[in-house]
Design an enzyme around this catalytic site. Sequence first.
Site, short mmCIF file in Angstrom:
data_model
loop_
_atom_site.label_atom_id
_atom_site.label_comp_id
_atom_site.label_asym_id
_atom_site.label_seq_id
_atom_site.Cartn_x
_atom_site.Cartn_y
_atom_site.Cartn_z
CE LYS A 195 -40.84 -41.38 10.21
NZ LYS A 195 -39.40 -41.48 10.55
CB SER A 249 -40.15 -29.59 14.11
OG SER A 249 -40.55 -30.19 12.90
N GLY A 253 -45.31 -30.64 12.18
CA GLY A 253 -46.68 -30.78 12.71
C GLY A 253 -47.70 -30.17 11.76
CD GLU A 270 -44.67 -33.39 23.14
OE1 GLU A 270 -44.15 -32.26 22.99
OE2 GLU A 270 -44.05 -34.42 23.42
CB CYS A 304 -40.66 -30.60 23.36
SG CYS A 304 -41.27 -31.89 24.42
CD GLU A 402 -38.30 -26.86 20.05
OE1 GLU A 402 -38.70 -27.21 18.92
OE2 GLU A 402 -38.70 -27.40 21.10
P1 NDP Z 1 -38.94 -33.50 12.75
O1 NDP Z 1 -40.16 -32.82 13.20
O2 NDP Z 1 -38.54 -33.40 11.32
O3 NDP Z 1 -38.99 -35.08 13.08
C1 NDP Z 1 -39.90 -35.72 13.92
C2 NDP Z 1 -40.46 -36.97 13.24
O4 NDP Z 1 -41.23 -36.58 12.11
C3 NDP Z 1 -39.40 -37.92 12.70
O5 NDP Z 1 -39.85 -39.25 12.81
C4 NDP Z 1 -39.33 -37.50 11.25
O6 NDP Z 1 -38.82 -38.49 10.40
C5 NDP Z 1 -40.79 -37.25 10.94
N1 NDP Z 1 -41.05 -36.42 9.77
C6 NDP Z 1 -40.24 -35.49 9.19
N2 NDP Z 1 -40.84 -34.94 8.12
C7 NDP Z 1 -42.06 -35.54 8.00
C8 NDP Z 1 -43.15 -35.41 7.09
N3 NDP Z 1 -43.11 -34.54 6.08
N4 NDP Z 1 -44.24 -36.17 7.28
C9 NDP Z 1 -44.30 -37.05 8.31
N5 NDP Z 1 -43.30 -37.23 9.19
C10 NDP Z 1 -42.19 -36.48 9.05
O7 NDP Z 1 -37.74 -33.03 13.66
P2 NDP Z 1 -36.18 -32.99 13.28
O8 NDP Z 1 -35.62 -34.30 13.60
O9 NDP Z 1 -35.96 -32.48 11.89
O10 NDP Z 1 -35.70 -31.89 14.29
C11 NDP Z 1 -35.83 -30.54 13.92
C12 NDP Z 1 -36.32 -29.69 15.05
O11 NDP Z 1 -37.59 -30.16 15.48
C13 NDP Z 1 -35.48 -29.73 16.31
O12 NDP Z 1 -34.40 -28.86 16.23
C14 NDP Z 1 -36.49 -29.31 17.34
O13 NDP Z 1 -36.60 -27.92 17.33
C15 NDP Z 1 -37.78 -29.94 16.86
N6 NDP Z 1 -38.08 -31.21 17.52
C16 NDP Z 1 -38.99 -31.22 18.51
C17 NDP Z 1 -39.25 -32.38 19.19
C18 NDP Z 1 -40.24 -32.44 20.30
O14 NDP Z 1 -40.14 -33.32 21.15
N7 NDP Z 1 -41.23 -31.58 20.31
C19 NDP Z 1 -38.52 -33.62 18.92
C20 NDP Z 1 -37.62 -33.53 17.80
C21 NDP Z 1 -37.42 -32.36 17.16
P3 NDP Z 1 -37.23 -38.67 10.17
O15 NDP Z 1 -36.53 -38.06 11.28
O16 NDP Z 1 -37.12 -40.14 10.19
O17 NDP Z 1 -36.93 -38.11 8.84
#
Ligand code: NDP
Length: 500
Positions: A195, A249, A253, A270, A304, A402
Amino acid sequence: MEAAILDSRLSDATTAFLSKNRRLLINDEWVEAASGKTFPVYNPATGQVLAQVAEADTEDVNRAVAAARQAFDEGPWRRMTASRRGQLMWKLAELIEQHLEEFAELESIDNGKPLSVARVADVPLTVDMFRYMGGWATKITGETLPWSRPNDFLSYTMREPVGVVAQIIPWNFPLLMAAWKLGPALATGCTVILKPAEQTPLSALRLGELIQEAGFPKGVVNILPGYGETAGAALAAHNDVDKVAFTGSTEVGKLIVKAAAGNLKKVSLELGGKSPTIVFADADVEKAIPGAASAIFFNHGQCCCAGSRLYAHESVFDQVLEGVSAEARKIKVGAGLDPETNMGPLVSEEQFQRVTGYIDAGIKEGARVVTGGKKAGTSGGYFVEPTVFTNTRPTMKVVQEEIFGPVVCAESFDDNDLENMARRANDSLYGLAASIWTKDISKAHKLARLVRSGTVWINCHNVFDASLPFGGYKQSGWGREMGSEVLNNYTELKAVTAKL
Ligand code: NDP
């Protein structure tokens, strides 16, 4: 439904790809979502719609998991030799390489990153990852174990694929994150439901077409764009999924861990970071300054492992602060497709609000903006100026949390006690990465031992290779991506004992 508006600089191949509504890949077929719903994908440089993409939900998740289950239990994938699996992965790498420009364009318009960066970083690293992991397919072995009663028993171990894997990825490196996840899953013989993030599904969908062209058996890779709260949550909770691999995030996680508890599926995570960049008095400051700037500003700080906490010894602090700020001022912020651009827009309106909200919070708490701090550009895109804060305190929100944007907090330190420096570096709920800048290599290695993070860079930052394990201590995650270590995430270990 808003009509898609495409940039005339895009190649014919990319324009043709975007001219059709994009669907879900389930069991080797491109299908509409069961609900018939689609969602818009935006160009972050303009805020305009780029494409409409089918929106997966629970019913689509059920169909994709069933396809992946059948492919794992009954399909040719299971009987295929490891050598053939590796060859398919190499074929896929070759196809991606042939379409490098198209992928670079898709990453640039979907995520916002400069085309020039996607060309030399995202796409080549993706190709490398599939090649590297394809090589591992034939090298996944067990051990023959020495028994204390060697005449009575023979024991050996073997590694077997964990099964059906759900992979949920973020938007900061859309194609590369897909490769980090798919590479080890395919090398070990798992089947996958991937996904992509709702903001950036395009390169994963194009990748799906090349996966078909490479000749992977049906159902081995299924791709479900959709929202996290629906498609992502359904995948994480699904009882017929054996493992979930997540990047994103720390907050989400934790939700994944809870959702996975139903069938106790395996989980690898991660997550976020708040990584320190530490510049000692004896560093080569001419190199440390651009290094510290790139540590935070590469990929607009949407990494990250971004070096978002900068510590410099008081004897060089002013020079480093001014140097990093000067580097920030040199960065040309603009649309990713513009050849002059060094830094593109943030990925979305939501991320723009989040990052500018943090900048406002920093100012309110008394931090001083040395440079940046404002919206950049005049178009409708989500541009933010590269920002350097100083006069921050360890308890401030901007130092603790972050930000995931081009914002660094610079503080000085005044003693040379490594334990004290390590305490400061470790003063975070995260433990993903750190960089140490010094000419004293003995000091660097001593501090590397004391820092509690999965990666430590010495006189460099943001350096990756498919062979290097990557992941976090503390709330930065569980398990490691890449290297041989990631293979353990995707395999079960079986011990076989025979009575002789
Ligand atoms: P998220 O953690 O929400 O998104 C990462 C992935 O998880 C996306 O595919 C998202 O789907 C999916 N997701 C969201 N909610 C759920 C859930 N309840 N169950 C399963 N999967 C889910 O990150 P955001 O895009 O909201 O970004 C927010 C913050 O997260 C950033 O500001 C940053 O701090 C952190 N982040 C960290 C990353 C890293 O590499 N460690 C990468 C991205 C973000 P969808 O987006 O399609 O809704």
